[in-house]
Write an enzyme that holds these catalytic residues in place. Structure first.
Site, mmCIF file in Angstrom:
data_model
loop_
_atom_site.group_PDB
_atom_site.id
_atom_site.type_symbol
_atom_site.label_atom_id
_atom_site.label_comp_id
_atom_site.label_asym_id
_atom_site.label_seq_id
_atom_site.Cartn_x
_atom_site.Cartn_y
_atom_site.Cartn_z
ATOM 1 N N LYS A 51 0.845 -1.207 0.000
ATOM 2 C CA LYS A 51 0.000 0.000 0.000
ATOM 3 C C LYS A 51 0.877 1.252 0.000
ATOM 4 C CE LYS A 51 -3.805 -2.355 2.285
ATOM 5 N NZ LYS A 51 -4.460 -2.667 3.560
ATOM 6 N N GLN A 95 -4.422 -1.276 9.743
ATOM 7 C CA GLN A 95 -4.307 -2.602 9.121
ATOM 8 C C GLN A 95 -4.864 -3.672 10.052
ATOM 9 O OE1 GLN A 95 -3.169 -3.228 5.923
ATOM 10 N NE2 GLN A 95 -3.854 -5.313 6.307
ATOM 11 N N ASP A 118 -11.213 3.080 4.180
ATOM 12 C CA ASP A 118 -11.548 1.658 4.045
ATOM 13 C C ASP A 118 -13.060 1.446 3.975
ATOM 14 O OD1 ASP A 118 -9.434 -0.090 3.742
ATOM 15 O OD2 ASP A 118 -8.944 -0.150 5.874
#
Ligand code: NAD
Length: 280
Positions: A51, A95, A118
């Site tokens: 990422k 994460q 997200d």
């Protein structure tokens, strides 16, 4: 036809480079994503590294926030709260999975909806459920983008989603519903999975079970989207028995090279959108 997620994702990432350059001209800074990694789970380390690299390539500044596995929920919460208050940060990603002793609900709740790139926050999931504008989870959003770019119609089609997780299955089902498909959601307690899958015009497999979807479960000409990311004997494979199902499907995504690359592209796109909204 094999859906080339890698090529589509590369195209989107090239488009994003122009978009971040435009943002820089207006805002005098790059869009910025903070990535919080707690502990040292090897898979998470790889995801985060990918990422961060993708951000750099797209002209997005990334802030790499590392915390040891022993950190308390309060310490992690405070770190996220600081990022939430930072005017130069447009998106925050924590994460997952977190170390077992940490409560993800408490920590994720600190991410304001407008920085939730997200799409996991209650506000964004609520917006999706109500068919309103909001940030959508990257993987299901990537699937919709693939359908769009391959001009695969959804209206009036029967879509079957196998999997009901909050990050893939449920938002996937809502997106397809919002796109006028008739949606059936299957999960580990579903009876007659094969018969239901056989009715699908669009079949999305997101169960995390290698070769769960075999050719006898797929209607001739169906569109098959494989979200599964499993490791078998060190090799990456999806939930679909690709070799056999490919012969029946009209369109199919491979693993790797299908949905996976789209997830990262959609994350970058969500960061850009969040940044643009903040300077509007
Ligand atoms: P999860 O474990 O949270 O959810 C799996 C879902 O599948 C559950 O709802 C469960 O009820 C259902 N399920 C499990 N076994 C089943 C069975 N035999 N029959 C029917 N349903 C069954 O997983 P997740 O986070 O939703 O991820 C699903 C898969 O997608 C995993 O392989 C994951 O690695 C992959 N994934 C890929 C990407 C990507 O970028 N390509 C992103 C996220 C997740």
């Amino acid at each position: 036809m094999i859906i080339d997620g890698k090529a589509v994702a590369d195209g989107i990432r090239a488009e994003l480079l122009a978009r971040t350059a435009r943002f820089f001209q207006i805002a005098g800074r790059k869009p910025a994503l903070a990535v919080v990694l707690i502990g040292n789970d090897p898979a998470s380390e790889i995801y985060v590294r990918n990422k961060l690299r993708a951000c750099a390539e797209a002209g997005i500044r990334s802030v790499d926030v590392r915390m040891p596995a022993e950190v308390s929920t309060q310490e992690a919460t405070e770190a996220v709260r600081r990022l939430a208050a930072d005017g130069e940060i447009d998106g925050i990603l924590v994460q997952l999975p977190l170390p077992k002793h940490l409560d993800p609900r408490v920590i994720l709740a600190e991410i304001p909806a407008e920085k939730d790139v997200d799409g996991f926050s209650e506000e964004n999931i609520g917006a999706l459920a109500l068919g309103r504008e909001g940030t959508v989870a990257c993987t299901p959003l990537g699937v919709m983008e693939l359908l769009k770019r391959y001009r695969i119609p959804t209206s009036g089609k029967h879509a079957v989603v196998v999997g009901r997780s909050n990050i893939v299955g449920k938002p996937m089902a809502l997106l397809l519903l919002n796109a006028d498909a008739t949606v059936t959601v299957c999960h580990s307690h579903t009876r007659g999975l094969k018969e239901i899958c056989l009715q699908a015009d669009i079949l999305v497999a997101a169960a995390g079970k290698p070769k769960l979807i075999t050719a006898d479960m797929v209607k001739e000409g169906a569109v098959v989207i494989d979200v599964g990311t499993n490791r078998e004997g060190g090799k990456l494979c999806g939930d679909v028995d690709f070799g056999e199902v490919e012969k029946k499907a009209s369109y199919i995504t491979p693993v790797p090279g299908g949905v996976g690359p789209m997830t990262v592209a959609m994350l970058l796109s969500n960061v850009c959108a969040a940044a643009e909204k903040r300077i509007r």
